[in-house]
Design a protein around this motif. Sequence first.
Motif, PDB file in Angstrom:
ATOM      1  N   GLU A   1      56.792  38.670 -28.466  1.00 33.18           N
ATOM      2  CA  GLU A   1      57.894  37.759 -28.813  1.00 33.18           C
ATOM      3  C   GLU A   1      57.560  36.905 -30.037  1.00 33.18           C
ATOM      4  O   GLU A   1      58.412  36.709 -30.915  1.00 33.18           O
ATOM      5  CB  GLU A   1      58.229  36.861 -27.616  1.00 33.18           C
ATOM      6  CG  GLU A   1      59.559  36.146 -27.729  1.00 33.18           C
ATOM      7  CD  GLU A   1      60.725  37.118 -27.603  1.00 33.18           C
ATOM      8  OE1 GLU A   1      61.517  37.221 -28.582  1.00 33.18           O
ATOM      9  OE2 GLU A   1      60.843  37.775 -26.558  1.00 33.18           O
ATOM     10  N   PRO A   2      56.317  36.386 -30.161  1.00 34.19           N
ATOM     11  CA  PRO A   2      55.998  35.609 -31.361  1.00 34.19           C
ATOM     12  C   PRO A   2      56.107  36.416 -32.650  1.00 34.19           C
ATOM     13  O   PRO A   2      56.432  35.847 -33.706  1.00 34.19           O
ATOM     14  CB  PRO A   2      54.553  35.155 -31.112  1.00 34.19           C
ATOM     15  CG  PRO A   2      54.425  35.137 -29.625  1.00 34.19           C
ATOM     16  CD  PRO A   2      55.231  36.323 -29.167  1.00 34.19           C
TER      17      PRO A   2
ATOM     18  N   ILE B   1      46.573  38.020 -31.020  1.00 35.76           N
ATOM     19  CA  ILE B   1      47.219  37.038 -31.897  1.00 35.76           C
ATOM     20  C   ILE B   1      48.414  36.388 -31.203  1.00 35.76           C
ATOM     21  O   ILE B   1      48.647  35.187 -31.333  1.00 35.76           O
ATOM     22  CB  ILE B   1      47.680  37.703 -33.213  1.00 35.76           C
ATOM     23  CG1 ILE B   1      46.473  38.163 -34.022  1.00 35.76           C
ATOM     24  CG2 ILE B   1      48.555  36.762 -34.034  1.00 35.76           C
ATOM     25  CD1 ILE B   1      45.582  37.041 -34.506  1.00 35.76           C
ATOM     26  N   THR B   2      49.179  37.162 -30.447  1.00 36.99           N
ATOM     27  CA  THR B   2      50.468  36.668 -29.962  1.00 36.99           C
ATOM     28  C   THR B   2      50.371  35.763 -28.743  1.00 36.99           C
ATOM     29  O   THR B   2      51.290  34.978 -28.500  1.00 36.99           O
ATOM     30  CB  THR B   2      51.409  37.841 -29.621  1.00 36.99           C
ATOM     31  OG1 THR B   2      50.851  38.607 -28.541  1.00 36.99           O
ATOM     32  CG2 THR B   2      51.607  38.745 -30.827  1.00 36.99           C
ATOM     33  N   GLN B   3      49.298  35.855 -27.962  1.00 36.07           N
ATOM     34  CA  GLN B   3      49.234  35.090 -26.712  1.00 36.07           C
ATOM     35  C   GLN B   3      48.428  33.799 -26.886  1.00 36.07           C
ATOM     36  O   GLN B   3      47.467  33.535 -26.169  1.00 36.07           O
ATOM     37  CB  GLN B   3      48.666  35.954 -25.588  1.00 36.07           C
ATOM     38  CG  GLN B   3      49.619  37.071 -25.195  1.00 36.07           C
ATOM     39  CD  GLN B   3      49.147  37.852 -23.979  1.00 36.07           C
ATOM     40  OE1 GLN B   3      47.961  38.060 -23.775  1.00 36.07           O
ATOM     41  NE2 GLN B   3      50.082  38.292 -23.157  1.00 36.07           N
TER      42      GLN B   3
ATOM     43  N   MET C   1      67.635  33.337 -19.487  1.00 32.42           N
ATOM     44  CA  MET C   1      66.262  32.915 -19.205  1.00 32.42           C
ATOM     45  C   MET C   1      65.270  33.966 -19.673  1.00 32.42           C
ATOM     46  O   MET C   1      65.485  35.171 -19.471  1.00 32.42           O
ATOM     47  CB  MET C   1      66.084  32.679 -17.707  1.00 32.42           C
ATOM     48  CG  MET C   1      66.877  31.504 -17.171  1.00 32.42           C
ATOM     49  SD  MET C   1      66.577  31.178 -15.418  1.00 32.42           S
ATOM     50  CE  MET C   1      67.506  32.511 -14.644  1.00 32.42           C
ATOM     51  N   ASP C   2      64.169  33.491 -20.287  1.00 35.89           N
ATOM     52  CA  ASP C   2      63.078  34.400 -20.588  1.00 35.89           C
ATOM     53  C   ASP C   2      62.189  34.518 -19.351  1.00 35.89           C
ATOM     54  O   ASP C   2      62.522  33.995 -18.269  1.00 35.89           O
ATOM     55  CB  ASP C   2      62.310  33.951 -21.828  1.00 35.89           C
ATOM     56  CG  ASP C   2      61.591  32.613 -21.652  1.00 35.89           C
ATOM     57  OD1 ASP C   2      61.430  32.142 -20.513  1.00 35.89           O
ATOM     58  OD2 ASP C   2      61.179  32.033 -22.682  1.00 35.89           O
TER      59      ASP C   2
ATOM     60  N   HIS D   1      57.743  27.880 -29.857  1.00 37.46           N
ATOM     61  CA  HIS D   1      58.880  28.579 -30.471  1.00 37.46           C
ATOM     62  C   HIS D   1      59.064  30.013 -29.965  1.00 37.46           C
ATOM     63  O   HIS D   1      59.984  30.696 -30.433  1.00 37.46           O
ATOM     64  CB  HIS D   1      58.765  28.608 -32.000  1.00 37.46           C
ATOM     65  CG  HIS D   1      58.429  27.295 -32.606  1.00 37.46           C
ATOM     66  ND1 HIS D   1      59.256  26.193 -32.496  1.00 37.46           N
ATOM     67  CD2 HIS D   1      57.350  26.886 -33.318  1.00 37.46           C
ATOM     68  CE1 HIS D   1      58.709  25.158 -33.110  1.00 37.46           C
ATOM     69  NE2 HIS D   1      57.548  25.543 -33.618  1.00 37.46           N
ATOM     70  N   ALA D   2      58.223  30.481 -29.027  1.00 38.91           N
ATOM     71  CA  ALA D   2      58.370  31.860 -28.551  1.00 38.91           C
ATOM     72  C   ALA D   2      58.320  31.974 -27.032  1.00 38.91           C
ATOM     73  O   ALA D   2      58.865  32.923 -26.479  1.00 38.91           O
ATOM     74  CB  ALA D   2      57.289  32.749 -29.167  1.00 38.91           C
ATOM     75  N   GLY D   3      57.675  31.047 -26.349  1.00 37.73           N
ATOM     76  CA  GLY D   3      57.657  31.060 -24.888  1.00 37.73           C
ATOM     77  C   GLY D   3      56.722  32.066 -24.261  1.00 37.73           C
ATOM     78  O   GLY D   3      56.743  32.258 -23.042  1.00 37.73           O
ATOM     79  N   THR D   4      55.888  32.730 -25.059  1.00 30.23           N
ATOM     80  CA  THR D   4      54.958  33.727 -24.534  1.00 30.23           C
ATOM     81  C   THR D   4      53.795  33.050 -23.823  1.00 30.23           C
ATOM     82  O   THR D   4      53.220  32.090 -24.346  1.00 30.23           O
ATOM     83  CB  THR D   4      54.408  34.588 -25.687  1.00 30.23           C
ATOM     84  OG1 THR D   4      55.503  35.198 -26.355  1.00 30.23           O
ATOM     85  CG2 THR D   4      53.457  35.647 -25.175  1.00 30.23           C
ATOM     86  N   PRO D   5      53.400  33.514 -22.637  1.00 28.15           N
ATOM     87  CA  PRO D   5      52.233  32.930 -21.966  1.00 28.15           C
ATOM     88  C   PRO D   5      50.989  33.020 -22.850  1.00 28.15           C
ATOM     89  O   PRO D   5      50.738  34.035 -23.494  1.00 28.15           O
ATOM     90  CB  PRO D   5      52.078  33.788 -20.711  1.00 28.15           C
ATOM     91  CG  PRO D   5      53.455  34.336 -20.461  1.00 28.15           C
ATOM     92  CD  PRO D   5      54.037  34.559 -21.821  1.00 28.15           C
TER      93      PRO D   5
END
Length: 763
Positions: A185-186, A365-367, A438-439, A743-747
């Motif tokens: 998501e990011p 990178i994303t988490q 909802m995400d 800004h992305a909500g990723t754990p």
Amino acid sequence: MQEQKIAFYKGPAGGWGALNSVKNTLLHHDIAVKGAKTLLSANQPDGFDCPGCAWPDRNHASTFEFCENGVKAVAAEATARRAGPELFARYSVRELAEHSDFWLEDQGRLTHPMVYDPASDHYLPIAWDDAFALIARHLNALPSPDQAVFYTSGRASNEAAFLYQLFVREYGTNNFPDCSNMCHEPSGTAMREQIGVGKGTVTLADFEEADAIFIFGQNPGTNHPRMLGELREAHKRGVRIVSFNPLRERGLERFADPQDKLEMATLGSTPISTHYFQLRVGGDLAALRGMLKHVLEQEADRGGVLDHGFIAAHTTGFEALAQSLHEEDWALLAQESGLSEAQMRAAADVYLGADKVIACWGMGITQHAHSVATIQMILNLLLLRGHIGRPGAGPCPVRGHSNVQGDRSMGIWEKPPAALLDRLQEVYGFAPPRAHGMDTVEAIASMRDGQAQVFFALGGNFAAATPDTYETWKGLQRCALTVQVTTKLNRSHVVHGREALLLPCLGRTEIDLQNGQPQGVTVEDSMSMVHLSMGMNPPASAHLLSEPAIVARLAHATLGARSRVDWLALAADYALIRDEIAKVFPDFADFNQRVAVPGGFRLRNTASERIWATASGKASFHAHAVPVATPTHRARARLHDQRVFTLLTTRSHDQYNTTIYGMDDRYRGVFGQRRVVFIHADDIRDLGLADGDWVNIRTVWDDGQQRCVEGFKLVAYDIPRGNLAAYYPETNPLVPLSAVAAHAGTPTSKSIPVVLEPGQAPQ
């Protein structure tokens, strides 16, 4: 019982170890002959798309590419083992829940739709029509459609995903949590804002022209093995390959191609990385700022370094970025990255010495809390010298599940763009909901708090894949109904609502007949190539339905006469579904004709054409400061008397996402076990412990909630001091639900502040 041991692995990635693993995998599933024949149809024009990762095929129209983890995914689906009504009669759900994740999936393919019987605590067979009627009754009884949650796995086909989003939006909600929310998501968030498109711009052809390839936070040897073939060929051409990773990963060091007869015969291998920088967990943003600072210093000293024509014509924000880098402190960059100033300058010199640069990144990178900022720093690096929109260069986010990118292209998104909703209304005559849904993290909180009442999962293993495990389980158990569309038994099936259904579906390798005609589905890989997938094995059971058929029949049962869509007709002929997709998405015009070409077609990417679909009409530079108040910083400030580590959760080599294929992690030297924690030898000594001691791992968080996992063995490993690594899903209970990317909500599963405490071996 398999021997538990820690033994340093001396060989390369791939090679004879991979071939031996393939042999053992096929034998384990009792499909030595069937499995070999099945694999010959993987990624072929008239065959099936590998159900593993989303890395594209070198030549989808002709060659067979070997991939160890792809073989494991295919074998797990084509297994001779069956989990039928007899299994559920033998074990209560409580008894099933006591078994490991590996044991649950190893029981084999589900054969019948099953319904939970609370009186006996067993799953019992149910007719398909009765299952759909049960779901429809629950959905239509909800006071609001927003009390239902519709999760999507990245293995769902384009056809299934399109029908799914169409049904759910006509039902009345945008509650579409999906696996993108937990991984890339990011990437989409960062790239859409910066270059106007949320997908990578490169193709495999670009890898043939690149002069330098930078790899951030990715372990291709385990997660995307076929990528090693591209990196191997690039290295042989003299391409500089620069890897940034906290752990020494064998797939980033050297690789033996099992299809290279000479390399196999001579026990040879090919180096992969020409430069390997072991930064601290989460230190990538600081390292990138160091590289950018060096590039701008070189421009000031000698000129001619930047592509000023590209910057002037195609970008905004350069001056602000340059000013922030001019004021940056090298000491801070070294402290937060874990790299020396000389190392950051050396990495930047590789970048400056290349005419064509590709930057790849993965979930390392994303988490993180600052993942969007880090990705925008990667894009800043590419933009400085015009490395987007020309051959041999560009951003390459490497996604996981085989069709996770395709699901998003089909509209699986809790924040749908207005243009999509407008088009759905124009084509189908209903008013789609406009409020964002909802995400994944929001859906968990809603279920936990008793708001969402129905949970429907189109594939996946939600209970094991998500953060804050016990909070997730509370949420699922508080639902009135949970429904799982699946091929095999997993943890999510024993953590269920008051009523629960298991709906077994066809796998990617199986023949899908509708009205006597074989059907193909389509998928989109990580580089936007769309192609057909046709199964070749008989279904595991006569009682299975395809995912498109399940979605269509559920929509028909739930919406009834109020829907203008002929759901059953679409389920009978997937070409009709593709015609509907073409009506809604302009990039899929003439879908059936284009996908019939061997190898399929590539979706348009405007950024690769230097057309920037942004508010300014240009790409943009973003100046993000180095984060100095991360959760680990805050935890260390609070706990002066304890050593706080930063934990990253990771896969073993014998798993793909939450699917556990076995108990070994060959490349890291772990055999017969999974409850291990990788730690620097000096950190073990400073704790007064010894290699092989047992510890408990406890999260340091500021919400007053206790999060701890017990019984993990210390394994001395080549990892920067102050950092730890351990496998998920075992360590997912340590990831707070509130720990998400800005800004992305990723754990933020790759950067959890924890302490180690003495523990005991599991009983």
